[in-house]
Write an enzyme that holds these catalytic residues in place. Structure first.
Site, PDB file in Angstrom:
ATOM      1  NE  ARG A  85     -26.094 -15.701  22.722  1.00  0.00           N
ATOM      2  CZ  ARG A  85     -26.200 -16.892  22.168  1.00  0.00           C
ATOM      3  NH1 ARG A  85     -26.890 -17.444  21.544  1.00  0.00           N
ATOM      4  NH2 ARG A  85     -24.879 -17.545  22.305  1.00  0.00           N
ATOM      5  CB  SER A 117     -23.127 -11.126  27.481  1.00  0.00           C
ATOM      6  OG  SER A 117     -22.116 -12.061  27.419  1.00  0.00           O
ATOM      7  CD  GLU A 175     -26.843 -11.487  25.116  1.00  0.00           C
ATOM      8  OE1 GLU A 175     -25.848 -11.401  24.326  1.00  0.00           O
ATOM      9  OE2 GLU A 175     -27.072 -12.255  25.953  1.00  0.00           O
TER      10      GLU A 175
HETATM   11  C1  LIG Z   1     -25.082 -14.774  35.105  1.00  0.00           C
HETATM   12  C2  LIG Z   1     -26.008 -14.977  33.855  1.00  0.00           C
HETATM   13  C3  LIG Z   1     -25.336 -15.633  32.828  1.00  0.00           C
HETATM   14  C4  LIG Z   1     -25.964 -15.726  31.594  1.00  0.00           C
HETATM   15  N1  LIG Z   1     -25.430 -16.324  30.695  1.00  0.00           N
HETATM   16  C5  LIG Z   1     -26.135 -16.656  29.382  1.00  0.00           C
HETATM   17  C6  LIG Z   1     -25.439 -17.448  28.221  1.00  0.00           C
HETATM   18  O1  LIG Z   1     -24.440 -18.087  28.544  1.00  0.00           O
HETATM   19  N2  LIG Z   1     -26.314 -17.496  27.115  1.00  0.00           N
HETATM   20  C7  LIG Z   1     -27.452 -16.604  26.964  1.00  0.00           C
HETATM   21  O2  LIG Z   1     -27.984 -17.050  25.775  1.00  0.00           O
HETATM   22  N3  LIG Z   1     -27.884 -16.100  27.834  1.00  0.00           N
HETATM   23  C8  LIG Z   1     -27.424 -15.787  29.158  1.00  0.00           C
HETATM   24  N4  LIG Z   1     -27.819 -15.104  30.048  1.00  0.00           N
HETATM   25  C9  LIG Z   1     -29.027 -14.456  29.666  1.00  0.00           C
HETATM   26  C10 LIG Z   1     -30.341 -15.117  30.298  1.00  0.00           C
HETATM   27  O3  LIG Z   1     -30.090 -16.020  31.379  1.00  0.00           O
HETATM   28  C11 LIG Z   1     -31.059 -15.538  29.182  1.00  0.00           C
HETATM   29  O4  LIG Z   1     -31.332 -14.680  28.236  1.00  0.00           O
HETATM   30  C12 LIG Z   1     -32.339 -16.474  29.904  1.00  0.00           C
HETATM   31  O5  LIG Z   1     -32.804 -17.175  28.793  1.00  0.00           O
HETATM   32  C13 LIG Z   1     -33.477 -15.344  29.958  1.00  0.00           C
HETATM   33  O6  LIG Z   1     -34.590 -16.165  30.748  1.00  0.00           O
HETATM   34  P1  LIG Z   1     -35.571 -15.467  31.911  1.00  0.00           P
HETATM   35  O7  LIG Z   1     -36.528 -16.480  32.080  1.00  0.00           O
HETATM   36  O8  LIG Z   1     -34.602 -15.035  33.068  1.00  0.00           O
HETATM   37  O9  LIG Z   1     -35.986 -14.439  30.975  1.00  0.00           O
HETATM   38  P2  LIG Z   1     -36.522 -12.852  31.626  1.00  0.00           P
HETATM   39  O10 LIG Z   1     -35.474 -12.012  31.892  1.00  0.00           O
HETATM   40  O11 LIG Z   1     -37.444 -12.864  32.604  1.00  0.00           O
HETATM   41  O12 LIG Z   1     -37.000 -12.243  30.233  1.00  0.00           O
HETATM   42  C14 LIG Z   1     -36.342 -11.809  29.352  1.00  0.00           C
HETATM   43  C15 LIG Z   1     -37.397 -11.331  27.917  1.00  0.00           C
HETATM   44  O13 LIG Z   1     -38.124 -12.442  27.437  1.00  0.00           O
HETATM   45  C16 LIG Z   1     -39.157 -12.310  27.591  1.00  0.00           C
HETATM   46  N5  LIG Z   1     -39.940 -13.538  28.265  1.00  0.00           N
HETATM   47  C17 LIG Z   1     -39.802 -14.383  29.339  1.00  0.00           C
HETATM   48  N6  LIG Z   1     -40.495 -15.345  29.267  1.00  0.00           N
HETATM   49  C18 LIG Z   1     -41.119 -15.297  28.120  1.00  0.00           C
HETATM   50  C19 LIG Z   1     -42.325 -16.181  27.777  1.00  0.00           C
HETATM   51  N7  LIG Z   1     -42.502 -17.447  28.190  1.00  0.00           N
HETATM   52  N8  LIG Z   1     -42.601 -15.938  26.338  1.00  0.00           N
HETATM   53  C20 LIG Z   1     -42.452 -14.930  25.683  1.00  0.00           C
HETATM   54  N9  LIG Z   1     -41.684 -13.923  26.329  1.00  0.00           N
HETATM   55  C21 LIG Z   1     -41.132 -14.219  27.542  1.00  0.00           C
HETATM   56  C22 LIG Z   1     -39.475 -11.257  28.756  1.00  0.00           C
HETATM   57  O14 LIG Z   1     -40.804 -10.457  28.669  1.00  0.00           O
HETATM   58  C23 LIG Z   1     -38.293 -10.459  28.421  1.00  0.00           C
HETATM   59  O15 LIG Z   1     -38.804  -9.618  27.331  1.00  0.00           O
HETATM   60  C24 LIG Z   1     -27.202 -15.050  31.375  1.00  0.00           C
HETATM   61  C25 LIG Z   1     -27.737 -14.387  32.404  1.00  0.00           C
HETATM   62  C26 LIG Z   1     -26.762 -14.231  33.752  1.00  0.00           C
HETATM   63  C27 LIG Z   1     -27.516 -13.378  34.817  1.00  0.00           C
END
Ligand SMILES: Cc1cc2nc3c(=O)[nH]c(=O)nc-3n(C[C@H](O)[C@H](O)[C@H](O)COP(=O)(O)OP(=O)(O)OC[C@H]3O[C@@H](n4cnc5c(N)ncnc54)[C@H](O)[C@@H]3O)c2cc1C
Length: 378
Positions: free
Chosen positions: A166, A250, A370
């Site tokens: 992670r 998480s 996380e």
């Molecule tokens: C219900 C639920 C279940 C989940 N299950 C999992 C799981 O099983 N495994 C897991 O690993 N995660 C899980 N997550 C966490 C999350 O979904 C992941 O980390 C996902 O990859 C985040 O993507 P996002 O586009 O929503 O990022 P955001 O929340 O929009 O951004 C997260 C971070 O990444 C940065 N970021 C976003 N896009 C870019 C880009 N293009 N370039 C550089 N930086 C960027 C943002 O600035 C921020 O710092 C879960 C979340 C939820 C709500």
């Protein structure tokens, strides 16, 4: 590149917190994204990019800078690197689960166990997303990114992203700054062409989660369906109607501790030893070789321990909430903090701190969040 009306980030984050930032922009094409970032960096403005908002915990005070929503779309199928493989290059704003659905429909294996993870493709390498023993590091070839330091676009191989559990060099961990401030423009994955028939399921963790015997064969579609239903039972698939899914997944990371510290924890606490660093072959230059070869240095083994177990055994059960708070531990998953309707970031932070304190008092370690925290202190 559109500067848009600034709206509360609570509308775009799955934890449903966050005030409207000073400025907000939307980038639907790569050119718009690059223009926006170059302008912001030239002005030395504060900034962050927003994907699906599913790994962000944003505070109640307005962010004093620009938030750029990444809305670029598209999957490009490229020739595979070798026989039996396929390569896909995907724009950063593409929905992650839509990509997983596409690969399953195309009979391509490698990310099917990560079905149902919310968010965008561009954010996936940032924390090396993973589930049930699969993570993006296993299929990631390279990313195209733009660095804040130089403003240049480059192709960066996966090996240079510092992908770990992670984490990556791009992740903004609580209490530190990312090793590399950059925005991912596209992600390239190598996948296996297995078709739509049954094939052996790789990985013990995935087999166990799916209740399969060693040597079982199932189709990619079967894996996807079963992963989605397992995740739904745990509130890990976004669902407007289920407040237990108004989370950031998480909230706390499994703790990584020394083997010695792990021995101080109750033996029932689930733990997984991490691979020790293997000492590289030692080369002693001939002119310094005096006939004596030093004994190899023994590296201590780190151990990953279950944060969910620590929380529940510190007396915080599923569904726990502080008096009069609208923030609660999910009723389905001890690691997920949820917004049960209208909770402020302050309420969620209070719950997070309470859990950290209880675990620290009981077991002597501080759980680390996380999600990426913006304008929130724990
Ligand atoms: C219900 C639920 C279940 C989940 N299950 C999992 C799981 O099983 N495994 C897991 O690993 N995660 C899980 N997550 C966490 C999350 O979904 C992941 O980390 C996902 O990859 C985040 O993507 P996002 O586009 O929503 O990022 P955001 O929340 O929009 O951004 C997260 C971070 O990444 C940065 N970021 C976003 N896009 C870019 C880009 N293009 N370039 C550089 N930086 C960027 C943002 O600035 C921020 O710092 C879960 C979340 C939820 C709500």
């Amino acid at each position: 590149m559109a500067e848009v009306d600034s709206l509360p980030l609570a509308r775009f984050t799955t934890l449903r917190t966050g005030a409207a930032p000073e400025r907000m922009r939307e980038a639907r094409t790569r050119a718009e994204l690059l223009d926006a970032l170059h302008e912001i960096w030239a002005d030395r403005d504060e900034w962050f990019v927003l994907g699906g908002g599913s790994n962000l915990f944003v505070g109640d005070e307005p962010f004093d800078g620009t938030v750029v929503r990444v809305l670029t779309q598209g999957i490009e199928r490229l020739p595979g690197a070798s026989a039996g493989t396929a390569r896909v290059r995907v724009e950063a704003g593409h929905d992650w689960d839509a990509l997983v659905a596409y690969t399953v429909a195309e009979g391509l294996a490698g990310i099917e166990a990560m079905s149902g993870i919310p968010g965008t493709v561009g954010a996936a390498p940032v924390q090396n997303v993973g589930a049930y023993g699969q993570d993006i590091a296993q299929t990631l070839v390279e990313v195209e990114l733009v660095d804040e330091a130089s403003g240049e676009v480059s192709v960066v191989p996966a090996a240079d992203l510092g992908l770990g559990f992670r984490t990556s060099v791009l992740k903004h961990h609580y209490g530190s700054v990312p090793a590399r401030r950059a925005v991912i423009l596209s992600v390239t994955l190598d996948l296996l062409e297995v078709g739509h028939g049954d094939h052996p399921v790789r990985g013990e963790q995935l087999r166990q989660a799916l209740g399969l015997e060693p040597g079982s064969s199932v189709s990619l579609g079967w894996v996807r369906d079963h992963v989605l239903s397992t995740r739904r039972r745990k509130g890990m698939v976004l669902d407007e109607a289920d407040a237990d899914t108004a989370s950031a997944g998480s909230f706390f990371q499994n703790a990584i501790v020394s083997e010695q510290f792990a021995r101080s924890l109750p033996p029932e606490c689930p733990r997984w030893p991490l691979q020790p660093t293997i000492e590289p072959v030692r080369v002693i230059p001939l002119d310094r070789f005096d006939g004596w070869v030093p004994a190899p240095v023994a590296h201590a083994v780190d151990v990953k321990v279950s944060a969910a177990w620590l929380i529940e055994h510190a007396g915080i059960g599923k569904g726990f909430r502080l008096p009069r708070s609208r923030a609660a531990v999910s009723s389905k998953h001890a690691l997920a903090l949820t917004n049960q309707g209208g909770a402020s970031a302050a309420e969620l932070a209070e719950l997070a701190r309470f859990i950290q304190q209880r675990v620290q008092q009981e077991f002597g370690l501080i759980l680390q969040p996380e999600p990426v925290l913006v304008g929130v202190e724990l």
